[in-house]
Design an enzyme around this catalytic site. Sequence first.
Site, PDB file in Angstrom:
ATOM      1  N   ASP A 128       3.024   1.467   1.773  1.00  0.00           N
ATOM      2  CA  ASP A 128       3.306   1.220   3.184  1.00  0.00           C
ATOM      3  C   ASP A 128       3.772   2.522   3.820  1.00  0.00           C
ATOM      4  OD1 ASP A 128       2.611  -1.481   3.220  1.00  0.00           O
ATOM      5  OD2 ASP A 128       4.622  -2.126   2.663  1.00  0.00           O
ATOM      6  N   ASP A 146      -2.500  -4.250   6.303  1.00  0.00           N
ATOM      7  CA  ASP A 146      -1.677  -5.345   6.821  1.00  0.00           C
ATOM      8  C   ASP A 146      -2.016  -5.638   8.289  1.00  0.00           C
ATOM      9  OD1 ASP A 146      -0.339  -5.341   4.370  1.00  0.00           O
ATOM     10  OD2 ASP A 146       1.271  -4.054   5.108  1.00  0.00           O
TER      11      ASP A 146
END
Length: 167
Positions: A128, A146
């Site tokens: 991330d 995402d």
Amino acid sequence: MSETAITFRQSGVRWLWLAVVIFIADISIKLVVMDNMGYGWANRIEILPFFNLLYVHNYGAAFSFLSDQAGWQRWLFTGIAFVVTGMLTYWMSKLPAKEKWNNIAYAMIIGGAVGNVFDRVVHGFVVDYLDFYWGNYHWPAFNLADMAICIGAAMIIIDSFRNKEQK
């Protein structure tokens, strides 16, 4: 021309190119982040008063769900992603290619799911790198995969309301 080629051209599977683009973009960005940024919040790069770039690992799912578990969740989320990808690809094969909205939504979810599965299988975690915040509150870090999954899911939800109104 064979019947399979005609079916491919006419079905929503034709939209899988979008999933491939999302996958390649997601993995490319993650590799750049991993190769060029130090790990953790202390190494974040402040871009805007509400946005940082950073490099963190997510061992769970969305919002780090189950990230504190012993590792079994890696394979659970990988399995779920394979099932969902297969199901959406099948649905795309039944939709006409001209049904853009749902085919785009499905392709976005597939591209994002495969991008995160790649991370889980190769690294054991998802990379991330996007950090949005307001004051001291930070939204959980996330990535392009995402975003694609969330936008695709939102498109499916919106479509469910659009279809009701049209009927």
